[in-house]
Design an enzyme around this catalytic site. Structure first.
Site, short mmCIF file in Angstrom:
data_model
loop_
_atom_site.label_atom_id
_atom_site.label_comp_id
_atom_site.label_asym_id
_atom_site.label_seq_id
_atom_site.Cartn_x
_atom_site.Cartn_y
_atom_site.Cartn_z
N ARG A 186 -0.08 -8.38 13.22
CA ARG A 186 -0.69 -7.38 12.33
C ARG A 186 -1.48 -8.06 11.21
O ARG A 186 -2.54 -7.59 10.81
CB ARG A 186 0.39 -6.47 11.74
CG ARG A 186 0.90 -5.45 12.77
CD ARG A 186 2.28 -4.93 12.42
NE ARG A 186 2.35 -4.27 11.15
CZ ARG A 186 3.48 -4.18 10.42
NH1 ARG A 186 4.59 -4.74 10.84
NH2 ARG A 186 3.47 -3.53 9.29
N LYS A 240 0.84 -1.21 0.00
CA LYS A 240 0.00 0.00 0.00
C LYS A 240 0.87 1.26 0.00
O LYS A 240 0.63 2.19 -0.77
CB LYS A 240 -0.93 0.04 1.23
CG LYS A 240 -1.92 -1.11 1.29
CD LYS A 240 -2.89 -0.96 2.45
CE LYS A 240 -2.25 -0.97 3.82
NZ LYS A 240 -1.58 -2.24 4.17
N ARG A 294 12.07 -4.79 5.06
CA ARG A 294 11.66 -3.46 4.57
C ARG A 294 12.44 -2.32 5.24
O ARG A 294 12.66 -2.32 6.43
CB ARG A 294 10.17 -3.29 4.84
CG ARG A 294 9.64 -1.94 4.47
CD ARG A 294 8.16 -1.94 4.41
NE ARG A 294 7.52 -1.96 5.70
CZ ARG A 294 6.21 -1.82 5.89
NH1 ARG A 294 5.42 -1.67 4.84
NH2 ARG A 294 5.69 -1.83 7.08
N ARG A 317 -9.60 0.93 8.42
CA ARG A 317 -9.15 -0.40 8.81
C ARG A 317 -10.24 -1.15 9.57
O ARG A 317 -10.04 -2.31 9.91
CB ARG A 317 -7.93 -0.28 9.72
CG ARG A 317 -6.60 -0.55 8.99
CD ARG A 317 -5.50 -0.27 9.96
NE ARG A 317 -4.28 -0.95 9.72
CZ ARG A 317 -3.19 -0.38 9.20
NH1 ARG A 317 -3.22 0.88 8.81
NH2 ARG A 317 -2.09 -1.06 9.06
N ARG A 342 11.18 -0.20 10.52
CA ARG A 342 10.10 0.06 11.47
C ARG A 342 10.15 -0.90 12.65
O ARG A 342 10.45 -2.07 12.47
CB ARG A 342 8.75 -0.06 10.75
CG ARG A 342 8.36 1.21 10.04
CD ARG A 342 7.16 1.05 9.18
NE ARG A 342 6.03 0.35 9.81
CZ ARG A 342 4.83 0.27 9.26
NH1 ARG A 342 4.60 0.85 8.10
NH2 ARG A 342 3.86 -0.39 9.86
P1 AMP Z 1 0.70 1.12 8.77
O1 AMP Z 1 1.78 2.15 8.68
O2 AMP Z 1 -0.49 1.44 7.93
O3 AMP Z 1 1.21 -0.28 8.56
O4 AMP Z 1 0.16 1.17 10.29
C1 AMP Z 1 1.02 0.88 11.37
C2 AMP Z 1 0.21 0.78 12.66
O5 AMP Z 1 -0.47 2.02 12.91
C3 AMP Z 1 -0.89 -0.26 12.67
O6 AMP Z 1 -0.41 -1.56 13.00
C4 AMP Z 1 -1.84 0.30 13.74
O7 AMP Z 1 -1.32 0.06 15.02
C5 AMP Z 1 -1.76 1.80 13.46
N1 AMP Z 1 -2.77 2.27 12.48
C6 AMP Z 1 -2.53 2.83 11.26
N2 AMP Z 1 -3.66 3.15 10.64
C7 AMP Z 1 -4.66 2.77 11.46
C8 AMP Z 1 -6.09 2.81 11.39
N3 AMP Z 1 -6.71 3.28 10.30
N4 AMP Z 1 -6.80 2.34 12.43
C9 AMP Z 1 -6.19 1.85 13.55
N5 AMP Z 1 -4.86 1.76 13.68
C10 AMP Z 1 -4.09 2.22 12.65
#
Ligand code: AMP
Length: 216
Positions: free
Chosen positions: A172, A14, A128, A89, A161
């Site tokens: 996740r 994404k 990554r 999400r 990360r």
């Molecule tokens: P990402 O960078 O999209 O992989 O998100 C990393 C982490 O941020 C996720 O594992 C969640 O803990 C949190 N997070 C990001 N976007 C959301 C969302 N829309 N709703 C809830 N938690 C989120």
């Protein structure tokens, strides 16, 4: 306002796709994960509140995420185009997004579902590396930077990360299957879901999305 959503499990590409879309069109990339990680780095009140969720690979509560998204969308002009990466999400977030857009006579224009096999997702996440500045994404084995730990695009330092470690990755992916996958049906019912195999070249994925948006 034009709003696109990128949907898919962690590691489906994404972020990479959103960076590619922003570089090849007038869509602006908005990642809730980036905003949440920045709040943690800055040590804000919100950053402290969300860190237990982020560290464990769980979802941050809907109300907190909605505050961030609504604030960002309110800054958008009527002609602005936004690609949402990592949001919504949960079905609750999707409903809240629809309500917010409907109030302005808008709706989500397209939802692109990126999918890949579980072992591919894990391998991608384990190696990554992300640029803190321009958010370009590299991989230790599949897409190494020319100079180790330095972004080819902007010269800033690359970082791994904290949640890209095996145990958190598995959590996740499970959270995605339970909380986020129901959104596939949600958007299918609304006739806006497009499947995009996430195994091809990033350029191909980006062009497929742009062609779909242009012909819609
Ligand atoms: P990402 O960078 O999209 O992989 O998100 C990393 C982490 O941020 C996720 O594992 C969640 O803990 C949190 N997070 C990001 N976007 C959301 C969302 N829309 N709703 C809830 N938690 C989120």
């Amino acid at each position: 306002m034009g709003v696109l959503v990128l949907l898919g499990p962690p590691g489906s590409g994404k972020g990479t796709t959103a960076v590619g879309l922003a570089a090849n069109s007038d869509f602006v990339h908005f990642s809730t994960g980036d905003v949440l990680r920045k709040a943690m780095r800055d040590g804000t009140e919100m950053g402290r509140a969300i860190s237990p969720f982020m560290d464990a690979g769980r979802l941050v509560p809907d109300e907190l995420v909605m505050q961030i998204v609504v604030q960002r969308l309110q800054q958008c002009g009527s002609s602005e185009k936004v690609v949402l990466d990592g949001f919504p999400r949960t079905c609750r977030q999707a409903e809240k997004l629809d309500e917010h857009l409907q109030a302005d006579g808008e709706k989500v224009k397209g939802v692109f579902l990126l999918e890949a096999e579980q072992d591919v997702l894990v391998r991608r996440l384990l190696g990554r590396l992300t640029c803190l500045n321009c958010r370009s994404i590299f991989h230790l084995a599949y897409l190494p930077a020319i100079q180790a730990d330095v972004c080819d695009r902007c010269g800033e330092k690359l970082y791994q990360r904290d949640d890209d470690v095996e145990a958190t990755i598995q959590e996740r992916i499970q959270v995605y299957r339970k909380e986020t996958e129901p959104l596939v049906a949600y958007y299918q019912e609304r006739g806006v879901l497009v499947n995009v195999p996430a195994t091809g070249e990033m350029g191909e994925t980006v062009h497929k999305i742009l062609r779909t948006v242009e012909t819609a």
